[in-house]
Design an enzyme around this catalytic site. Sequence first.
Site, PDB file in Angstrom:
ATOM      1  N   HIS A 227      -1.096  -1.519  -4.258  1.00 50.60           N
ATOM      2  CA  HIS A 227      -2.398  -1.365  -3.588  1.00 50.60           C
ATOM      3  C   HIS A 227      -2.605   0.117  -3.334  1.00 50.60           C
ATOM      4  CE1 HIS A 227      -5.691  -2.660  -0.909  1.00 50.60           C
ATOM      5  NE2 HIS A 227      -5.282  -1.691  -0.092  1.00 50.60           N
TER       6      HIS A 227
ATOM      7  N   ASP B  15      -5.350  -7.104   4.515  1.00 48.12           N
ATOM      8  CA  ASP B  15      -4.863  -5.740   4.427  1.00 48.12           C
ATOM      9  C   ASP B  15      -4.964  -5.052   5.792  1.00 48.12           C
ATOM     10  OD1 ASP B  15      -6.184  -2.817   2.607  1.00 48.12           O
ATOM     11  OD2 ASP B  15      -4.238  -3.185   3.570  1.00 48.12           O
TER      12      ASP B  15
ATOM     13  N   HIS C 159      -8.329   0.172  -3.843  1.00 50.41           N
ATOM     14  CA  HIS C 159      -9.159  -0.140  -2.666  1.00 50.41           C
ATOM     15  C   HIS C 159     -10.009   1.079  -2.363  1.00 50.41           C
ATOM     16  CE1 HIS C 159      -9.120  -1.224   1.934  1.00 50.41           C
ATOM     17  NE2 HIS C 159     -10.334  -1.263   1.414  1.00 50.41           N
TER      18      HIS C 159
ATOM     19  N   MET D 242     -12.284   3.007  -0.279  1.00 48.36           N
ATOM     20  CA  MET D 242     -12.868   3.200   1.036  1.00 48.36           C
ATOM     21  C   MET D 242     -13.684   4.496   0.976  1.00 48.36           C
ATOM     22  SD  MET D 242      -9.560   2.054   3.240  1.00 48.36           S
ATOM     23  CE  MET D 242      -8.517   2.343   1.829  1.00 48.36           C
TER      24      MET D 242
ATOM     25  N   GLY E 168      -0.138   1.930   9.234  1.00 46.71           N
ATOM     26  CA  GLY E 168       0.632   1.882  10.472  1.00 46.71           C
ATOM     27  C   GLY E 168      -0.131   1.415  11.693  1.00 46.71           C
TER      28      GLY E 168
ATOM     29  N   ASP F 161      -4.909   3.028  -1.860  1.00 44.78           N
ATOM     30  CA  ASP F 161      -5.990   3.271  -0.894  1.00 44.78           C
ATOM     31  C   ASP F 161      -6.680   4.601  -1.166  1.00 44.78           C
ATOM     32  OD1 ASP F 161      -3.894   1.704   1.462  1.00 44.78           O
ATOM     33  OD2 ASP F 161      -5.878   0.985   0.869  1.00 44.78           O
TER      34      ASP F 161
ATOM     35  N   MET G 258     -10.188  -7.093   5.997  1.00 46.83           N
ATOM     36  CA  MET G 258      -9.477  -5.997   6.652  1.00 46.83           C
ATOM     37  C   MET G 258      -9.037  -6.453   8.036  1.00 46.83           C
ATOM     38  SD  MET G 258      -9.251  -3.564   4.524  1.00 46.83           S
ATOM     39  CE  MET G 258      -8.621  -2.298   5.627  1.00 46.83           C
TER      40      MET G 258
ATOM     41  N   MET H  50      -9.547   7.102  -0.159  1.00 44.98           N
ATOM     42  CA  MET H  50     -10.391   7.405   1.006  1.00 44.98           C
ATOM     43  C   MET H  50     -11.081   8.754   0.806  1.00 44.98           C
ATOM     44  SD  MET H  50      -7.798   6.292   4.067  1.00 44.98           S
ATOM     45  CE  MET H  50      -6.884   4.748   3.978  1.00 44.98           C
TER      46      MET H  50
ATOM     47  N   SER I 104       0.886  -1.164   0.000  1.00 45.02           N
ATOM     48  CA  SER I 104       0.000   0.000   0.000  1.00 45.02           C
ATOM     49  C   SER I 104       0.919   1.208   0.000  1.00 45.02           C
ATOM     50  CB  SER I 104      -0.861   0.008   1.275  1.00 45.02           C
ATOM     51  OG  SER I 104      -1.289   1.351   1.527  1.00 45.02           O
TER      52      SER I 104
ATOM     53  N   GLY J  12       1.686  -1.983   4.078  1.00 48.00           N
ATOM     54  CA  GLY J  12       2.087  -0.594   3.850  1.00 48.00           C
ATOM     55  C   GLY J  12       3.314  -0.242   4.669  1.00 48.00           C
ATOM     56  N   SER J  13       3.123  -0.073   5.972  1.00 43.90           N
ATOM     57  CA  SER J  13       4.226   0.429   6.806  1.00 43.90           C
ATOM     58  C   SER J  13       5.313  -0.613   7.033  1.00 43.90           C
ATOM     59  CB  SER J  13       3.664   0.917   8.145  1.00 43.90           C
ATOM     60  OG  SER J  13       2.855  -0.083   8.728  1.00 43.90           O
TER      61      SER J  13
END
Length: 229
Positions: A33, A175, A66, A68, A145, A35, A137, A37, A8, A197-198
């Site tokens: 990926h 994820d 993705h 959201m 994070g 995200d 999820m 939002m 991500s 991601g992180s």
Amino acid sequence: MRVTLGPSILTADFLHLERAVHEAESAGVDFLHLDIMDGQFVPNITFGPFVVAALRKTTPLPLDVHLMVQTPEKHIASFIDAGADGITVHAEACQHLHGVLMSIRTTGAAAGVAINPGTAPESVAEVLHVADQLLVMSVNPGFGGQSFLPTSISKITRSRELIEQSGAQVIIAVDGGVKPSNVGKVVAAGASMIVAGSAIYSPEVTVAEGVHALLAGIDAVVAQTGGQQ
Ligand code: DX5
Ligand code: ZN
């Protein structure tokens, strides 16, 4: 089925996004990926089709979008035009989930349905036959994070059992909070598409180190299970 890994980019350096993508590409990831939002479905606002279109020009990697967002059906065309290879919508954001997934599939993109930690996999049993991926999820969506929710492991197993009973050809993606320390358990439970991601974009590790640590965790469990997913 081969387990795939995609970063991500949410915690990547957005001032040097092209470099962040190319480092992940060189390190051996399978997809990106992205995200999206809207500040409504989740508290955060990230980026839209323009950034996806810019990324499309910089990498051949499949773009896994993705959404959201509230009313995701309104945004499918713009992300397809931007170059999305897959679009995942949240079951919690759709009044007509079956129709939304069908509309994604008719574009030729992969259709994903995401379920939040509070949503049971059984609630999407009726759409498994029109979905290509079920995104479990493992954090409450909105930010990178966060810590992996341990209850996700049994949920992944239940999701796999549900999919096997249905006979649908759906892969399980996971994820949120995935790290080298838990990725083996995530894969062993039945996930074959890993988003992180992180663990990849972080001040503590280089992108290559992050990717390779996750791949090592995946390979270890695949070797133990003889590659059976
Ligand atoms: C959260 C996003 C995730 C997140 C993953 O709402 O959907 O993709 O960015 O980042 P980590 O792996 O750091 O939880
Ligand atoms: Zn995501």
